[in-house]
Structures are given as C-alpha cells and as structure tokens.
Design an enzyme around this catalytic site. Sequence first.
Site, mmCIF file in Angstrom:
data_model
loop_
_atom_site.group_PDB
_atom_site.id
_atom_site.type_symbol
_atom_site.label_atom_id
_atom_site.label_comp_id
_atom_site.label_asym_id
_atom_site.label_seq_id
_atom_site.Cartn_x
_atom_site.Cartn_y
_atom_site.Cartn_z
ATOM 1 N N ASP A 234 0.842 -1.189 0.000
ATOM 2 C CA ASP A 234 0.000 0.000 0.000
ATOM 3 C C ASP A 234 0.883 1.247 0.000
ATOM 4 O OD1 ASP A 234 -2.462 1.262 -0.062
ATOM 5 O OD2 ASP A 234 -2.582 1.451 2.112
ATOM 6 N N HIS B 273 -2.958 14.199 1.146
ATOM 7 C CA HIS B 273 -3.140 13.291 2.286
ATOM 8 C C HIS B 273 -1.893 13.303 3.177
ATOM 9 C CE1 HIS B 273 -4.236 9.787 4.658
ATOM 10 N NE2 HIS B 273 -3.165 9.145 4.250
ATOM 11 N N ARG C 51 2.943 16.919 13.067
ATOM 12 C CA ARG C 51 4.090 17.854 12.995
ATOM 13 C C ARG C 51 3.619 19.138 12.337
ATOM 14 N NH1 ARG C 51 5.318 13.092 10.794
ATOM 15 N NH2 ARG C 51 5.004 14.014 8.741
ATOM 16 N N GLU D 115 -10.058 4.421 4.403
ATOM 17 C CA GLU D 115 -9.184 5.144 3.478
ATOM 18 C C GLU D 115 -9.667 4.830 2.079
ATOM 19 O OE1 GLU D 115 -5.045 4.217 4.317
ATOM 20 O OE2 GLU D 115 -4.981 5.780 5.860
ATOM 21 N N GLU E 210 -9.199 4.449 -1.574
ATOM 22 C CA GLU E 210 -8.029 4.215 -2.418
ATOM 23 C C GLU E 210 -8.427 3.534 -3.724
ATOM 24 O OE1 GLU E 210 -4.673 2.417 -0.538
ATOM 25 O OE2 GLU E 210 -5.154 3.219 1.447
ATOM 26 N N ASP F 26 -8.968 0.769 2.702
ATOM 27 C CA ASP F 26 -7.922 0.357 3.641
ATOM 28 C C ASP F 26 -8.378 0.785 5.045
ATOM 29 O OD1 ASP F 26 -5.494 -0.437 4.717
ATOM 30 O OD2 ASP F 26 -4.477 1.422 4.191
ATOM 31 N N ARG G 259 -6.927 4.411 13.853
ATOM 32 C CA ARG G 259 -5.957 5.509 13.979
ATOM 33 C C ARG G 259 -5.249 5.541 15.328
ATOM 34 N NH1 ARG G 259 -5.064 6.179 8.823
ATOM 35 N NH2 ARG G 259 -6.827 7.045 7.664
ATOM 36 N N GLN H 163 -2.703 2.879 15.213
ATOM 37 C CA GLN H 163 -1.674 3.234 14.229
ATOM 38 C C GLN H 163 -0.660 4.214 14.800
ATOM 39 O OE1 GLN H 163 -3.322 4.815 10.582
ATOM 40 N NE2 GLN H 163 -1.328 5.205 9.667
ATOM 41 N N LYS I 265 -3.873 -1.793 10.366
ATOM 42 C CA LYS I 265 -4.346 -1.902 8.985
ATOM 43 C C LYS I 265 -4.693 -3.339 8.619
ATOM 44 C CE LYS I 265 -2.933 2.332 7.563
ATOM 45 N NZ LYS I 265 -3.728 3.302 6.804
ATOM 46 N N THR J 75 -9.170 -5.269 4.656
ATOM 47 C CA THR J 75 -9.113 -4.364 3.511
ATOM 48 C C THR J 75 -10.208 -4.816 2.543
ATOM 49 O OG1 THR J 75 -6.707 -4.229 3.761
ATOM 50 C CG2 THR J 75 -7.623 -3.437 1.683
ATOM 51 N N THR K 8 -4.440 6.649 0.327
ATOM 52 C CA THR K 8 -5.627 7.492 0.406
ATOM 53 C C THR K 8 -5.608 8.555 -0.682
ATOM 54 O OG1 THR K 8 -5.595 7.172 2.779
ATOM 55 C CG2 THR K 8 -6.949 8.977 1.957
ATOM 56 N N GLU L 174 -8.529 13.056 8.081
ATOM 57 C CA GLU L 174 -8.350 14.372 7.459
ATOM 58 C C GLU L 174 -9.616 15.215 7.549
ATOM 59 O OE1 GLU L 174 -6.090 14.462 3.536
ATOM 60 O OE2 GLU L 174 -6.470 12.343 3.825
HETATM 61 MN MN MN Z 1 -3.801 3.054 3.025
#
Ligand code: MN
Length: 433
Positions: free
Chosen positions: A135, A142, A151, A207, A209, A241, A245, A248, A261, A265, A368, A382
Amino acid sequence: MINPTHHPELRSWVSSANTPETDFPIQNLPFGVAHITANSPARVCVAIGDQALDLQALTAHALLQGLAQEAAHACEGGRLNGLMALGAAHHGALRAQLSALLAVGSPHQALVQRCLVPQAQLRMVLPAQIGDFSDFFTSIHHATNSGRLARPDNPLLPNFKHLPVAYHSRSSSIVIDGTPCPRPHGQTKPAGSTHPVFGPTRCLDFECEVGLFMGQGNALGTPIPLQEAQDHMFGLTLLNDWSARDMQSWESQPLGPFLAKSFMTSLSPWVVTMEALAPFRTPAADRGTDAPALLAYLNDTQDRANGGLQLDLEISLQTQGMRELGLAHHVISRPKFEDQYWTLAQMVAHQTSNGCNLQAGDLIGSGTVSGPRAGELGCLKEITRDGQEQIALPSGESRTYLQAGDEVVFQARCQREGFVSLGFGRCAGRVLA
Ligand code: MN
C-alpha cells in the site's frame, strides 16, 4: 491506445448497458469472479449493464478464436490470475471479441444471451488469488494533511517528493464488497495517559483508495522500467484500507503500520481493465515549481504526459439511525484520482527497482486519495482533523470516527467529453458492534 472498443457510438443488445447511469456500458467490460448458484464453483464473469457474461459458458459455445480463446481458457479455475499473467495481446483480443459479441448487430446474440446471468443473482468473490499486497502513500494532500496533525511546522517528510512511499500490507485479510467490518481490538495509548491500554479502537476510519491488480510479473532481480510499467498492469478496483488511527499512531514508530491496517481491507468486485481506462488518461499531476528533479528511473516523458487518470471518486456514509429513518447514503467527499502526486507506473517501477518480483494478481494500493480542496479528502482523519471537528449528517447525528452500524460506500466514475463514461461498481462495508 484508443481502438474500436472505446467508440462512443458503440451500443450493446443488452439494453441495460446503454443507459447513461450504468457503470458497465459495452465500453467497460470489467472482469470479476462469482458463484452463479449457491453451490456452484466460482467462475470468471464480465459485467455488461445489469447482467454478467459467464465466460466459461461462452467458451463452451466455441465463439472465441485465437488469442481470445486462449485468454478465456486461462480463466478456467475461477480466478483471474491466469488471464492477468497473459500479455496485452491476449487481453486486447479477448476484449475485442467480447465487444463484438455483445454489440448491436452481433450474429451470435441468441447464443450469447444464454450465457448471461443477472448480476443480482451473483455472489461475488475476490477476483484473484492475491499473493502480495503493498500500500502506497501517493497523495501529497493526504501526506500533508495527516503530517500536519503530528508535525504542524513540518508536515511533509523529506522523502515524499523523491520516492513513492509504501509499506507491505496483508493479503490474507482482503475481503470483497459487502463484507462487514468488525471493530478491531488493539493496544493504544490514550492522550494524557502514562500507560497503554488494550481494547476496541475508538478511532475506526476508512481510506478511499484505488487498487491496482498486476498483470504479467517480472523475474526476481529484473526491475520493470517505468517505460514498460503500463504493460504489467491488468486493471483497477476500489479499495478501502480500513484503519484504526489510535492503534496506528502508537504502534507505527518506527516501522510503520502493522495491526492498525491488517484486520481488513475491502475491494470492489469488478476489475476495470487498463485498456477500458485508456480514454481517461491525463497528464501526471503538476509537481509544482519547487519540486526536486526526478531520478531517471522515476522520470519518463510519456508518464508525465499521460500517466494520470481522470477518475472521480465518491465516499458516502449511512448510519444505523439514517437507515431507520429511511435516509439514503450521504455523500461526504469526492476525491479525484488525477490529483495523486505519483503515478501508477511510478509505483510499479519503484517497487521493482531493487529487483523485487511482482506477480500476476498482486495488489498495489494507491494510498488514500485526497485533493487540495475541502470536500475532496479521502479519510475521516483528514475530514475531522483527527476527531477535532464533527461531520453533520441528515439524521441530525454527527460523526468523527465510525460507529457500529455505519456503512461506508465508495463509488467512482470516469467521464470525458467524446467518450461513454464508465463506473467501478461499489466497495461497501458496514461496521459491526
Ligand atoms: Mn492506506
């Protein structure tokens, strides 16, 4: 690349294939695998309107010739790996002969008609045995939006504009459209807490995709050059996907996603071939004036000129509460695949650049798909800024992350003036308690 199978005037004697809203006009002809009756083995089918053409039944009538017949024989065994492993000549011959058999005026309509099954009768399964699944992370929007949450001053990591970042994901937990998604348990470290806890994720996300199914593979030690990558791609599906979070963010340092993840899927069942997508190719996304020069193995004039794809995605959500009120799925985002920073060909060239061998039926996720504008973001992390903002729904409910009973649906269409638009079907999944 454009040939008579793409002709906008072409019509099928299958009347449902000629309506403007169908995903499966005669210009599409995507491949899938289905159980036609409850107890029959899975077979390769081709979608046309609201019907499916049973390729095995068609082969029995001996209507295909030459390379097309060889290609159809490669579909025996109820998965697409054999067909995918053949080259563009076989794929093109099969598509051309299927198109002729399904077109208005075909002398074989009566025989072919007997090989049609209503799609509503099918139980779709995964189209191929997926050996490996990697992936990618190819949307700069994204990458910037999710990076900013961690950050704020330095959202984009220094490698992003130099190589298409990816991780190896899990093929055993790939499922077909409609499979319910259980809420995974895992280790998380809640904000302000000194110790991690184990329990159900509180940040279940999707996600949106695009999934690329590989055609002909490459020998171990022999990279696929960017200029040849197109010849190794079979077709595309929609891919969810699913992501936890909170798991993750705690587990990913420093080796990347793992259990956040690999629990599931989802894929849409019909593989839209690269040949069907030819009219919708578009230049690769503009890299901006400050972008570093691409290294030679990722740079090709042809790929810059038409390595992109004009594919409009749509994400919709229906909660349990909305279902009880009889409310339709609510569209929450419309990402555009043409905004992806890295092209499909660059992903294939990069993944094989160290000599790693890809095999027919391997799956590559785009990462994504998110665009630069509000309303074009491809995941809840997001859209809600990691739960800081709510999505308002027509039922009066709101969401940050997914709750039990929520159904997520991805759809997609290719549209371009002068061509018949086509779609991808659905990639749907409902969250279990
Ligand atoms: Mn993904």
